[in-house]
Design a protein around this motif. Structure first.
Motif, PDB file in Angstrom:
ATOM      1  N   GLU A 193       0.862  -1.183   0.000  1.00  0.00           N
ATOM      2  CA  GLU A 193       0.000   0.000   0.000  1.00  0.00           C
ATOM      3  C   GLU A 193       0.901   1.237   0.000  1.00  0.00           C
ATOM      4  O   GLU A 193       2.027   1.185   0.531  1.00  0.00           O
ATOM      5  N   PRO A 194       0.393   2.377  -0.530  1.00  0.00           N
ATOM      6  CA  PRO A 194       1.209   3.608  -0.519  1.00  0.00           C
ATOM      7  C   PRO A 194       1.718   3.975   0.877  1.00  0.00           C
ATOM      8  O   PRO A 194       2.866   4.405   1.037  1.00  0.00           O
ATOM      9  N   GLY A 195       0.881   3.780   1.886  1.00  0.00           N
ATOM     10  CA  GLY A 195       1.303   4.099   3.257  1.00  0.00           C
ATOM     11  C   GLY A 195       2.450   3.211   3.734  1.00  0.00           C
ATOM     12  O   GLY A 195       3.310   3.648   4.504  1.00  0.00           O
ATOM     13  N   GLU A 196       2.444   1.963   3.260  1.00  0.00           N
ATOM     14  CA  GLU A 196       3.522   1.036   3.646  1.00  0.00           C
ATOM     15  C   GLU A 196       4.851   1.444   3.006  1.00  0.00           C
ATOM     16  O   GLU A 196       5.911   1.317   3.614  1.00  0.00           O
ATOM     17  N   VAL A 197       4.774   1.944   1.771  1.00  0.00           N
ATOM     18  CA  VAL A 197       5.995   2.407   1.097  1.00  0.00           C
ATOM     19  C   VAL A 197       6.589   3.579   1.869  1.00  0.00           C
ATOM     20  O   VAL A 197       7.802   3.641   2.111  1.00  0.00           O
ATOM     21  N   LEU A 198       5.729   4.516   2.293  1.00  0.00           N
ATOM     22  CA  LEU A 198       6.212   5.676   3.055  1.00  0.00           C
ATOM     23  C   LEU A 198       6.806   5.252   4.394  1.00  0.00           C
ATOM     24  O   LEU A 198       7.810   5.792   4.843  1.00  0.00           O
ATOM     25  N   ARG A 199       6.156   4.263   5.018  1.00  0.00           N
ATOM     26  CA  ARG A 199       6.657   3.767   6.311  1.00  0.00           C
ATOM     27  C   ARG A 199       8.034   3.123   6.127  1.00  0.00           C
ATOM     28  O   ARG A 199       8.931   3.281   6.955  1.00  0.00           O
ATOM     29  N   PHE A 201      10.206   3.832   3.725  1.00  0.00           N
ATOM     30  CA  PHE A 201      11.152   4.924   3.428  1.00  0.00           C
ATOM     31  C   PHE A 201      11.626   5.565   4.740  1.00  0.00           C
ATOM     32  O   PHE A 201      12.835   5.743   4.960  1.00  0.00           O
ATOM     33  N   ALA A 202      10.678   5.887   5.614  1.00  0.00           N
ATOM     34  CA  ALA A 202      11.037   6.515   6.897  1.00  0.00           C
ATOM     35  C   ALA A 202      11.921   5.579   7.722  1.00  0.00           C
ATOM     36  O   ALA A 202      12.872   6.012   8.380  1.00  0.00           O
ATOM     37  N   SER A 203      11.616   4.286   7.660  1.00  0.00           N
ATOM     38  CA  SER A 203      12.384   3.313   8.454  1.00  0.00           C
ATOM     39  C   SER A 203      13.810   3.158   7.934  1.00  0.00           C
ATOM     40  O   SER A 203      14.751   3.038   8.720  1.00  0.00           O
ATOM     41  N   VAL A 204      13.967   3.136   6.614  1.00  0.00           N
ATOM     42  CA  VAL A 204      15.320   3.018   6.050  1.00  0.00           C
ATOM     43  C   VAL A 204      16.165   4.182   6.549  1.00  0.00           C
ATOM     44  O   VAL A 204      17.283   4.009   7.050  1.00  0.00           O
ATOM     45  N   ARG A 205      15.596   5.377   6.424  1.00  0.00           N
ATOM     46  CA  ARG A 205      16.362   6.574   6.819  1.00  0.00           C
ATOM     47  C   ARG A 205      16.664   6.571   8.314  1.00  0.00           C
ATOM     48  O   ARG A 205      17.780   6.879   8.733  1.00  0.00           O
ATOM     49  N   ALA A 206      15.654   6.221   9.118  1.00  0.00           N
ATOM     50  CA  ALA A 206      15.843   6.256  10.572  1.00  0.00           C
ATOM     51  C   ALA A 206      16.891   5.231  11.011  1.00  0.00           C
ATOM     52  O   ALA A 206      17.805   5.547  11.780  1.00  0.00           O
ATOM     53  N   VAL A 207      16.779   4.004  10.495  1.00  0.00           N
ATOM     54  CA  VAL A 207      17.693   2.936  10.942  1.00  0.00           C
ATOM     55  C   VAL A 207      19.133   3.241  10.501  1.00  0.00           C
ATOM     56  O   VAL A 207      20.066   3.146  11.307  1.00  0.00           O
ATOM     57  N   LEU A 208      19.311   3.637   9.243  1.00  0.00           N
ATOM     58  CA  LEU A 208      20.683   3.906   8.773  1.00  0.00           C
ATOM     59  C   LEU A 208      21.286   5.106   9.504  1.00  0.00           C
ATOM     60  O   LEU A 208      22.469   5.102   9.857  1.00  0.00           O
ATOM     61  N   THR A 209      20.476   6.137   9.761  1.00  0.00           N
ATOM     62  CA  THR A 209      20.979   7.327  10.455  1.00  0.00           C
ATOM     63  C   THR A 209      21.322   7.002  11.907  1.00  0.00           C
ATOM     64  O   THR A 209      22.406   7.349  12.396  1.00  0.00           O
ATOM     65  N   GLU A 210      20.401   6.328  12.582  1.00  0.00           N
ATOM     66  CA  GLU A 210      20.654   5.988  13.993  1.00  0.00           C
ATOM     67  C   GLU A 210      21.911   5.159  14.149  1.00  0.00           C
ATOM     68  O   GLU A 210      22.718   5.381  15.054  1.00  0.00           O
TER      69      GLU A 210
END
Ligand SMILES: [Zn+2]
Length: 295
Positions: A193-199, A201-210
Motif C-alpha cells: 500500500e502507498p502508506g507502507e511504502v512511506l513507512r 522509506f522513513a524506516s530506512v532513513r531512521a535505521v541507517l541514520t541511527e
C-alpha cells in the motif's frame, strides 16, 4: 558484511588520517586480493590521497593523477590502523598493507573463503564500473524511493539488499529496517500500500541514520575496531529465539542460500510464522546466487 553505517564510519576515520598523506609503500600478503593488473601496483607508490569515498559497500581511496584504490570488504574483510611507534603488527589474516607517514592501513580478512578484493584503477570512467547504481536513500526523497522500490517485483528482503536498487544495505540492516517498518520480509513490493511504502522509506532513513550515529560515537576518535553485523542493540538481526524488544515474542528466522532473515512474527507478519521449508525455498529461489557477491 559491513554495510552503510560501518562503511561511513570507516571512511570518516580514514579521512582524518590519510587525506594529504602519500602512499610510501604497498605490500600484498595475499596476491589474490588484487584483482587488477593495470595499472601496476608500483604506479600508486608516491601518490597523495586527496579524498576517501564510499561506493555502495566499497571504500575508495582517491589519489592524485586520477588513481583509485577500491576496497571491497565482502563478509569478513576489515581495516585496521596502526600509528607509527604503536605496538601491534600485521596479523596473519593480512591481505595488504598501505604505509603512510601517519601510520599503516592494514586490510585483513578472516576465514578461508577469500572474497575481499582490492582494485586499482585510473580515471573516473574506470571507477564508475564499480557503481551498481543503487539509490542512496539518505540523499533521496520519498518519490525517488518509491520509484526504485517498485521498479521490479521482489520480496522486500530482496529489494532492499539488491545493490542495483539500493546502496549500502545488506542482510543485517534490512532485517532491522523491516522490523522498524512492521513489514514482512517476504511481502512483494508490488502489493504494498502507498502508506507502507512511506513507512518503509522513513524506516530506512531512521535505521541507517541511527546506526551511523551510534557507530560514529562508539569509535570516537579511534579507528573502528569492532565492526560486526551482530550487535546487542539490534532488534531482530542475529537474535533468533531471543525476545523482540517491542513485544517480547521470540524472534523467528527464514534460512535461505547462505543467509538467514530474522523477523518478529507478532510485529511484522500478523502472527504468521514464515519459517517453513516452502518459504525458505521461495526466498532462496528469488535470490540470484551472485547477489551477495555484487554488494
Ligand atoms: Zn515484536
Amino acid at each position: 558484511m559491513p554495510e552503510l553505517p560501518d562503511i561511513v564510519v570507516y571512511v570518516e576515520s580514514l579521512e582524518r588520517r590519510i587525506i594529504g598523506q602519500t602512499i610510501e609503500q604497498i605490500r600484498l600478503n595475499s596476491p589474490f586480493v588484487l584483482r587488477t593488473v593495470v595499472p601496476p601496483l608500483t604506479d600508486i607508490v608516491g601518490k597523495r590521497v586527496i579524498a576517501v569515498r564510499r561506493i555502495g559497500k566499497r571504500i575508495v581511496l582517491v589519489l592524485e593523477d586520477e588513481f583509485f584504490v577500491v576496497m571491497h570488504l565482502m563478509i569478513a574483510g576489515r581495516l585496521r590502523w596502526i600509528a607509527p611507534g604503536a605496538s601491534g603488527k600485521a596479523p596473519g589474516t593480512t591481505l595488504a598493507t598501505l604505509q603512510f607517514a601517519a601510520g599503516t592501513l592494514i586490510f585483513t580478512e578472516a576465514g578461508t573463503r577469500k572474497r575481499a578484493s582490492l582494485h586499482i584503477v585510473r580515471g573516473e570512467e574506470a571507477l564508475a564500473a564499480f557503481d551498481m547504481g543503487g539509490l542512496d536513500v539518505l540523499d533521496a526523497d520519498a518519490e525517488a524511493f518509491r520509484e526504485r522500490l517498485l521498479r521490479e517485483n521482489h520480496t522486500l528482503k530482496r529489494a532492499l539488499t539488491d545493490p542495483r536498487l539500493f546502496s549500502g544495505i545488506g542482510n543485517a540492516y534490512s532485517d532491522e529496517i523491516l522490523h522498524r517498518a512492521r513489514l514482512s520480509p517476504i511481502a512483494q513490493t508490488h502489493k504494498l500500500e502507498p502508506g507502507e511504502v512511506l513507512r518503509l522509506f522513513a524506516s530506512v532513513r531512521a535505521v541507517l541514520t541511527e546506526w551511523t550515529l551510534r557507530l560514529r560515537a562508539e569509535a570516537g576518535t579511534e579507528f573502528p575496531v569492532k565492526v560486526t553485523a551482530f550487535r546487542p542493540q539490534m532488534a531482530v538481526h542475529g537474535r533468533f529465539g531471543l525476545p523482540c524488544p517491542d513485544c517480547g515474542t521470540s524472534v523467528q528466522r527464514i534460512v535461505y542460500a547462505e543467509n538467514e532473515t530474522n523477523y518478529c512474527a507478532r510485529c511484522q507478519t500478523g502472527g504468521t510464522i514464515l519459517a517453513d521449508c516452502a518459504l525458505s525455498r521461495l526466498l532462496k529461489a528469488s535470490w540470484p546466487r551472485s547477489i551477495d557477491e555484487l554488494g
